[in-house]
Scaffold this active site. Structure first.
Site, PDB file in Angstrom:
ATOM      1  CG  ASP A 688      60.474  16.654  59.812  1.00 52.72           C
ATOM      2  OD1 ASP A 688      61.597  16.266  59.455  1.00 52.72           O
ATOM      3  OD2 ASP A 688      60.243  17.783  60.293  1.00 52.72           O
ATOM      4  CE  LYS A 692      62.747  18.659  62.744  1.00 50.82           C
ATOM      5  NZ  LYS A 692      61.924  19.750  62.253  1.00 50.82           N
TER       6      LYS A 692
END
Ligand code: ADP
Ligand code: ASP
Ligand code: MG
Length: 830
Positions: A688, A692
C-alpha cells in the site's frame, strides 16, 4: 370610440384545450367587469396541427378526410356541449361549425383530386380552428354574462373582416390604413365590453383568406393592440412567463421578470416559442407593454416586455434553433473578390432559402452560414449552380453541407461592452464536451450564437444555462463502492447539498450507485436520506455499460464517476470513462499505481477529451500531498527527494510498539479497533505504501513500475498464503525477532518507523528503519502521515505536510473537496 382604453388579451391553444380551460379563461376575463377587452384566441390546442395534417394527408388520398373531420367534430361538439347550457345555445354554435366542416370537406376533397394543396386551400382550412374557438368562447362568455347582475356585452369578430395583410419577402405586412378603418367599425367600445377576435387569420391583398404563419396569434394580438391604441397586451399561455430557457428542456429555467422588446425579439427569433418574434414590431411602434402570463396561475406576475429591459442581468435567456444545416463554402478564389457574398446570398434569396446565421472569417477564405434543415438538400445545388465557373476553375474548392445541427444562442442587452462573456459561453460548451462548428455575434452584442451538433442541443442549453448561473451547475454523479469512504461521502454530500445550492449554485446529483455486484439508478437523483434502503430494496444487477450511459446522460452537461472502491477492475473502466468525456474522482490507488502503459493511456484519453482526474486522496487522504508536489513543480522548483510515513496503520503500530507488548498482539488489537485492513497483511506487506510512492514518483515525472521499488515486507514469507486467522495465530512466533530490532534501535537512542523514500533519480524504497528519537518522523501523532519534500527552494529547511492521513471521514472529505475542485474547473461560482 369610448374613452375607455382597450386591453388586449391573447389566449394560446395551450390555454384553450378543453371545456375546463375555457372556464378558466372566462373567469380571468370576467374578473374586472368594468374593463374594455379585446380578446384574441388561438385554435384549441392541437387543432391547427390536426387541420394541417388533414390537408397534407388529403394530397395523398381522400380516405382520411371523413374520419379526420369527424374526430374534430366530436371534440368540438363535446366541448361546446359541456359549456353551453341551453340546446339553442349549443345549436347556435354547432350549426355554423357544421357548415364550416362541410366547406372544409369540399376543399379537402378538391385537394385530394388535384393531389396537391395550394397555399390558399391550406390557409383556409388551417384557419377554421380560430373561428371555432372564438365563436365558442364568445357564446360561453355571453351565457355567463347573462347570469351576472351587470354582465359585460360580448361579441365575436372574424379577423378576416379586420386585418388586411400583404405577403412580402419578410412575411406578412400589415396594411395599417385599411385595417384601422375596419377595426374602428368592429371594435366599438361604446356598445361592447368584450370582443373576441380570431387570432392567426387575416385577409390578403386579393381579398382572400390567409394566415399570419404558425403561432401567428401572438402577432394578431399585437397588431390589434396597435390598431386600438391599447394600454397593454397580455399573452396568456401555459407557463409563468418568458423563461430563461425552454422549461421542457431545462427544468431549472426561471421566469425573466422584465425584458426589453429587443431581448424578447432575439429570444423569440431564436426559438423561444412562448412568443412569436413578429409580435414585437407593432407593440414597439406604439410603446405598448406586453405581459406574458400563465392562464393556469393568473396570480403570478409573469414577464413584462417593454422598451426598458428592467434588470441589468447580462444574460437574460438561452435558446436553441433546432434543425438547421450548416453550409461551408471554401476557396482561395474568394479572397479579396468583392461581390462574392452578394452573389451567394442573392442565389439563396432567389431560391427562397432563408439564412439564419452567417459567419465569415476575415481571411475571406470561407463563408459559412446556417439554413433551415428543410433546405439542406436544396442548398448545395443552389450554391454549386451559382458558382459553377469558379468550381470548375478551382477558385472555389468545396461546398459542404452539415445536416443535423442546432444553434444555441445566449441573449441579453447587458452583454454589450462586457468582456469575457463569449469566453464564458464557449468555455462552458467546451467543458461540457460540446464541439462548436461555427459562431456568430452581431455588433449589437445582444446575442452570441454557436452552431453545434443537434444531438448535443439540450446538453448545451443546460451547460450554458448553468454556466451563466441562470440555474445551478448540475453535475451528474455515479458513485462506485458505497463502503466505508463512499457511505460517509454520500452522507457528507447530503448534509451540504442545500448550502452548496444556495451559496454556490451547485447541484451534485447522485444519479447512480454501484456496489461490487448491484447498482441503483435514478433519473433525477437518488434520495440521499434513504440511499441505504434504496440499495437494499431497489437495486438491479450491476451492468457497467448501463451504469455509464445513465451517469453520462446526454441531457446533463457534466458527469463524474466517484470511485470509492479499492478495486483494480473498477480502475480498469477509467479509460472508457475518460474516452466518453466523463470525469473521475477517486481515492482508489489502483489506476495510478498499475502498469505505466495503462497510466499513459488514461492520461492521454483524459487530455484528449478534456476530462478531469482528481486523485488527491490516493495519498494521505485529504492532506494536500499531491497538490503540493504539483505546485512545487509547476512553479519551477526541482524536487530532490520525498520521504515520509505514508501509512496511518503502520504509523500507529510503531508508535504503540514500545517493547512492552508483543508486536503480534498490537497488530491484533489494531485490527479489532478497525485501524488495519481486514487482512492486516495488506498493510504489513508494504504494498500500500509502495503504491503511494509510485503515484508520487510518477507525479514527479519518474517512469517507475511497482516492481522497480525495493519493498521490505513485514509479513514473513511462510505466512503469505495462510488464512487471516491462521496468519494471526502464527504471527506471535515472529515477536522475538521484532523485539530484537526494537531493542537494537532503542539501545542506540532510536525508534522504528516504516518509511517510504523517493528521489529525483527515480530510486524508491519502503522499509522499516531505525530513526533517531529527535527525527521529525519519530514524533508524530498516532495515525498521522508525514511527508517531507526536499527541493531546490526547500533545501535547508524541507517542506513538511503532516496530519491524519487515513480514516473514512477525512478521506471522504478529501474526495468531496476534489469534487468541488472539479466544479470550479467546470466554471461553478466560487
Ligand atoms: P400557446 O399555445 O399559449 O401559444 P405555445 O405552446 O405556443 O403556447 O408556447 C408556450 C410554450 O413555449 C411553453 O409551454 C414552453 O414549452 C415553450 N417555450 C420554449 N421556450 C420558452 C421560454 N424561453 N420561455 C417560456 N416558454 C418557452
Ligand atoms: N393556431 C395557430 C397555430 O397553431 C396559431 C397560434 O396558435 O398562434 O399555429
Ligand atoms: Mg404560441
Amino acid at each position: 370610440m369610448s374613452s375607455r382604453q382597450w386591453q388586449v388579451h391573447k389566449f394560446g391553444g395551450s390555454s384553450l384545450a378543453d371545456a375546463q380551460q375555457f372556464r378558466r379563461v372566462s373567469e380571468i376575463l370576467l374578473a374586472d367587469p368594468g374593463a374594455l377587452k379585446a380578446v384574441v384566441v388561438s385554435a384549441m390546442g392541437g387543432m391547427t396541427d390536426a387541420l394541417l395534417n388533414l390537408v397534407s394527408s388529403s394530397e395523398l388520398s381522400a380516405d382520411p378526410i371523413e374520419s379526420g373531420l369527424s374526430a374534430i367534430h366530436d371534440r368540438y361538439a363535446a366541448t361546446a356541449g359541456a359549456l353551453l347550457e341551453s340546446e339553442a345555445g349549443v345549436a347556435e354554435v354547432l350549426n355554423p361549425f357544421k357548415a364550416d366542416l362541410r366547406d372544409a370537406a369540399d376543399v379537402l376533397h378538391a385537394v385530394s383530386l388535384v393531389g396537391s394543396a395550394a397555399d390558399r386551400s391550406r390557409d383556409l382550412v388551417a384557419g377554421f380552428g380560430e373561428i371555432w374557438s372564438a365563436r365558442l368562447l364568445a357564446a360561453f362568455l355571453q351565457q355567463l354574462s347573462s347570469q351576472m347582475a351587470d354582465g359585460p356585452r360580448v361579441k365575436w369578430v372574424d379577423a378576416r373582416d379586420v386585418l388586411i395583410v400583404e405577403h412580402g419577402e419578410m412575411g406578412p405586412g400589415v396594411r395599417w390604413d385599411l385595417s384601422r378603418e375596419n377595426a374602428a367599425k368592429r371594435f366599438d367600445g361604446a356598445s361592447d365590453d368584450i370582443a373576441v377576435m380570431t387570432g392567426f387569420i387575416a385577409t390578403d391583398q386579393d381579398g382572400l383568406p390567409t394566415t399570419l404563419g404558425r403561432n401567428g396569434s401572438d402577432f394578431s394580438a399585437s397588431i390589434l393592440g396597435a390598431l386600438l391604441g391599447a394600454q397593454s397586451i397580455s399573452i396568456w399561455t401555459d407557463v409563468d412567463g418568458v423563461m430563461s430557457a425552454d422549461p421542457n428542456r431545462v427544468p431549472e429555467a426561471a421566469v425573466i421578470s422584465d425584458l426589453s422588446y429587443n431581448e424578447a425579439m432575439e429570444l423569440a427569433y431564436f426559438g423561444a416559442k412562448v412568443i412569436h418574434p413578429q409580435t414585437m414590431a407593432p407593440a414597439v411602434a406604439h410603446s405598448i407593454p406586453i405581459r406574458i402570463r400563465n392562464t393556469f396561475k393568473p396570480s403570478a406576475r409573469g414577464s413584462r416586455i417593454g422598451a426598458e429591459g428592467g434588470s441589468t442581468d447580462q444574460i437574460k435567456g438561452i435558446t436553441t434553433v433546432d434543425d438547421v444545416a450548416l453550409v461551408n463554402v471554401e476557396g482561395a478564389g474568394m479572397i479579396g473578390v468583392p461581390g462574392t457574398a452578394d452573389r451567394l446570398f442573392g442565389a439563396l434569396r432567389d431560391a427562397g432559402i432563408s439564412v439564419i446565421l452567417i459567419s465569415q472569417a476575415s481571411s475571406e477564405h470561407s463563408i459559412c452560414f446556417a439554413v433551415p434543415a428543410s433546405s439542406a438538400k436544396h442548398v448545395k445545388s443552389v450554391v454549386r449552380q451559382a458558382f459553377t465557373a469558379e468550381l470548375e476553375q478551382g477558385l472555389i474548392q468545396s461546398v459542404e453541407v452539415q445536416a443535423h445541427c442546432s444553434i444555441v444562442a445566449v441573449v441579453g442587452d447587458g452583454m454589450a461592452g462586457i468582456p469575457g462573456l463569449a469566453a464564458r459561453f464557449f468555455g462552458t460548451l467546451g467543458n461540457a464536451g460540446i464541439n462548436i462548428r461555427a459562431i456568430a455575434q452581431g455588433s449589437s452584442e445582444r446575442n452570441i450564437s454557436a452552431v453545434i451538433d443537434r444531438e448535443h442541443a439540450t446538453r448545451a442549453l443546460r451547460a450554458a444555462h448553468s454556466g451563466f448561473y441562470l440555474s445551478a451547475k448540475t453535475i451528474s454523479v455515479g458513485l462506485v463502492g458505497p463502503g466505508h469512504v463512499g457511505a460517509v461521502l454520500l452522507d457528507q454530500i447530503a448534509a451540504q447539498a442545500e448550502h452548496l445550492r444556495n451559496e454556490f449554485s451547485l447541484d451534485f446529483r447522485i444519479r447512480a450507485i454501484a456496489s461490487s455486484s448491484r447498482m441503483c439508478l435514478a433519473e433525477k437523483a437518488i434520495d440521499l436520506a434513504r440511499w441505504r434502503e434504496i440499495i437494499a430494496e431497489d437495486s438491479e444487477p450491476l451492468d457497467w455499460e448501463k451504469f455509464t450511459a445513465h451517469v453520462n446522460a446526454d441531457h446533463l452537461p457534466h458527469a463524474v464517476i466517484v470511485d470509492c472502491s479499492a478495486s483494480e477492475d473498477v480502475a480498469g473502466h477509467y479509460l472508457d470513462w475518460f474516452n466518453q468525456g466523463m470525469h473521475v474522482a477517486t481515492p482508489n490507488k489502483k489506476a495510478h499505481s498499475g502498469t505505466l502503459a495503462y497510466y499513459d493511456q488514461i492520461h492521454e484519453a483524459r487530455r484528449r477529451h478534456n476530462a478531469h482526474f482528481l486523485y488527491e486522496t490516493t495519498v494521505g487522504a485529504a492532506l494536500p500531498i499531491i497538490e503540493t508536489l504539483r505546485d512545487l513543480r509547476r512553479t519551477g522548483d526541482q524536487i530532490i527527494s520525498i520521504e515520509g510515513i505514508f501509512s496511518g496503520t503502520l504509523a500507529y503500530l510503531f508508535n504503540v510498539f514500545d517493547g512492552s507488548k508483543p508486536f503480534s498482539s498490537i497488530v491484533r488489537e489494531a485490527r479489532d479497533s478497525g485501524y488495519t485492513e481486514p487482512d492486516p497483511r495488506d498493510d504489513l506487506s508494504g504494498t500500500d505504501v509502495a503504491r503511494k510512492l509510485i503515484i508520487l514518483a510518477r507525479e514527479m515525472g519518474s517512469r517507475l513500475e511497482l516492481s522497480d521499488l525495493s519493498i521490505e515486507s513485514l509479513v514473513p514469507d511462510e505466512l503469505q498464503g495462510e488464512s487471516i486467522d491462521d496468519f494471526l495465530a502464527a504471527l506471535p512466533a515472529y515477536d522475538e525477532q521484532m523485539k530484537k530490532r526494537w531493542q537494537a534501535a532503542h539501545d542506540a537512542g532510536k525508534v522504528l518507523r516504516y518509511v517510504g523514500r523517493l528521489n529525483k533519480d527515480g530510486e524508491a524504497s519502503v522499509r522499516l528503519e531505525a530513526l533517531s528519537a529527535d527525527h521529525p518522523f519519530a514524533n508524530i501523532n498516532l495515525t498521522d502521515n508525514i511527508v517531507r519534500y526536499v527541493s531546490e527552494r526547500y533545501s535547508d529547511n524541507p517542506l513538511v505536510v503532516q496530519g491524519p492521513g487515513a480514516g473514512p471521514a477525512v478521506t471522504a472529505a478529501g474526495v468531496f473537496a476534489d469534487l468541488l475542485r472539479l466544479a470550479a474547473y467546470l466554471g461553478a461560482a466560487r
